[in-house]
Design a protein around this motif. Structure first.
Motif, PDB file in Angstrom:
ATOM      1  N   TRP A   9      32.714 -39.108  36.296  1.00 16.01           N
ATOM      2  CA  TRP A   9      33.409 -39.891  36.451  1.00 16.01           C
ATOM      3  C   TRP A   9      35.069 -39.579  35.979  1.00 16.01           C
ATOM      4  CZ3 TRP A   9      34.341 -43.185  40.175  1.00 16.01           C
ATOM      5  CH2 TRP A   9      33.168 -43.985  40.868  1.00 16.01           C
ATOM      6  N   ASP A  11      35.708 -36.750  35.095  1.00 14.88           N
ATOM      7  CA  ASP A  11      36.106 -35.687  36.189  1.00 14.88           C
ATOM      8  C   ASP A  11      36.607 -35.794  36.980  1.00 14.88           C
ATOM      9  OD1 ASP A  11      34.929 -33.996  34.362  1.00 14.88           O
ATOM     10  OD2 ASP A  11      33.028 -33.059  35.843  1.00 14.88           O
ATOM     11  N   TRP A  12      36.521 -37.365  37.869  1.00 10.38           N
ATOM     12  CA  TRP A  12      36.863 -37.247  39.146  1.00 10.38           C
ATOM     13  C   TRP A  12      38.407 -38.142  38.771  1.00 10.38           C
ATOM     14  CZ3 TRP A  12      37.137 -36.282  44.069  1.00 10.38           C
ATOM     15  CH2 TRP A  12      35.767 -35.842  44.410  1.00 10.38           C
ATOM     16  N   ILE A  13      38.401 -39.447  37.551  1.00 14.55           N
ATOM     17  CA  ILE A  13      39.572 -39.398  36.814  1.00 14.55           C
ATOM     18  C   ILE A  13      40.718 -38.264  36.778  1.00 14.55           C
ATOM     19  CG2 ILE A  13      40.072 -41.336  34.747  1.00 14.55           C
ATOM     20  CD1 ILE A  13      37.990 -42.346  35.577  1.00 14.55           C
ATOM     21  N   LYS A  14      40.038 -37.549  35.808  1.00 17.56           N
ATOM     22  CA  LYS A  14      41.298 -35.880  35.529  1.00 17.56           C
ATOM     23  C   LYS A  14      41.620 -36.416  36.829  1.00 17.56           C
ATOM     24  CE  LYS A  14      38.384 -34.863  31.250  1.00 17.56           C
ATOM     25  NZ  LYS A  14      38.150 -34.094  30.491  1.00 17.56           N
ATOM     26  N   ALA A  15      40.719 -35.548  37.663  1.00 15.80           N
ATOM     27  CA  ALA A  15      41.712 -34.825  38.419  1.00 15.80           C
ATOM     28  C   ALA A  15      42.229 -35.589  39.526  1.00 15.80           C
ATOM     29  CB  ALA A  15      40.515 -34.362  39.747  1.00 15.80           C
ATOM     30  N   LEU A  16      42.204 -37.294  39.943  1.00 16.65           N
ATOM     31  CA  LEU A  16      42.658 -38.242  40.863  1.00 16.65           C
ATOM     32  C   LEU A  16      44.603 -38.091  39.758  1.00 16.65           C
ATOM     33  CD1 LEU A  16      40.561 -40.540  41.692  1.00 16.65           C
ATOM     34  CD2 LEU A  16      41.982 -39.048  43.388  1.00 16.65           C
ATOM     35  N   LEU A  17      43.977 -38.096  37.774  1.00 16.88           N
ATOM     36  CA  LEU A  17      45.582 -38.208  37.617  1.00 16.88           C
ATOM     37  C   LEU A  17      46.639 -37.018  37.522  1.00 16.88           C
ATOM     38  CD1 LEU A  17      44.372 -39.970  34.079  1.00 16.88           C
ATOM     39  CD2 LEU A  17      45.909 -40.899  35.920  1.00 16.88           C
ATOM     40  N   ALA A  19      46.445 -35.629  40.557  1.00 15.01           N
ATOM     41  CA  ALA A  19      47.025 -35.154  41.921  1.00 15.01           C
ATOM     42  C   ALA A  19      48.088 -36.084  41.643  1.00 15.01           C
ATOM     43  CB  ALA A  19      45.875 -35.744  42.730  1.00 15.01           C
ATOM     44  N   PHE A  20      48.054 -37.725  41.360  1.00 15.90           N
ATOM     45  CA  PHE A  20      49.245 -38.366  41.446  1.00 15.90           C
ATOM     46  C   PHE A  20      50.484 -37.814  41.167  1.00 15.90           C
ATOM     47  CE2 PHE A  20      45.776 -41.916  42.121  1.00 15.90           C
ATOM     48  CZ  PHE A  20      46.263 -41.775  43.541  1.00 15.90           C
TER      49      PHE A  20
END
Length: 189
Positions: A9, A11-17, A19-20
């Motif tokens: 989770w 890792d996903w949050i870091k990737a989304l941040l 990307a944004f």
């Protein structure tokens, strides 16, 4: 097992941040979408055409005659028009002919409209730069003179005066929507 899910989770949050963050930087400083609103750039651009604005081009190069630009016309409204006059130039139109510093200048993007006109018809009323808002003899430094391609139905420098370069958002030349109109728009179009 729970620790592995928590790391996943994270890792996903870091990737989304990330990307944004990248999307924000690209949109704020490099490129942005714009939707053409109205008929002022017909036949080159159509109402509701969607385009990409290059926000950094004028940081690395000077504007050129016939560039299509987006600028802040007011706090609430952005306009899209074509650069006609550059700093230090005198602009006039007489009998449907553009004159820059007294010399006639071809406007190939108006050929289609001129071919369809009746002999007595005018694309725009005759004018000189001195007669327009500001009363300038030449386009001042740090400003440009802009016109819409649909000269009979365009709010442009004839009403607004010359446009400060710091009000220009950027240059545009790519229509990406609708798909059947997808194209690069050159200065000659």
């Amino acid at each position: 097992m729970a620790k592995k899910k928590k790391n996943e989770w994270l890792d996903w949050i870091k990737a989304l941040l990330l990307a944004f963050g990248l999307a924000f930087i690209v949109r704020a400083f490099l490129f942005a979408p714009i939707v053409v609103d109205g008929p002022s750039m017909l036949p080159t651009l159509h109402d509701r055409d969607q385009m990409i604005v290059n926000k950094f081009s004028y940081l690395i190069q000077d504007p050129e005659r016939f560039d299509i630009v987006v600028f802040h016309a007011s706090a609430q409204k952005d306009f899209i028009k074509r650069i006609i006059g550059l700093p230090g130039e005198h602009v006039a139109v007489e009998d449907n002919v553009l004159y820059i510093d007294g010399e006639p200048v071809e406007e190939p993007f108006l050929d289609e409209q001129k071919d369809q006109m009746k002999p007595y018809q005018m694309l725009t009323n005759d004018f000189t730069l001195e007669e327009l808002p500001g009363g300038f003899e030449v386009v001042p430094d740090g400003h440009v003179f802009v016109l819409g391609d649909n000269r009979g139905n365009s709010t442009d420098s004839r009403m607004l005066g010359v446009i400060p370069m710091d009000e220009i958002i950027g240059k545009t030349s790519l229509i990406y929507w609708p798909f059947d109109r997808m194209q690069l728009i050159g200065k000659e179009e």
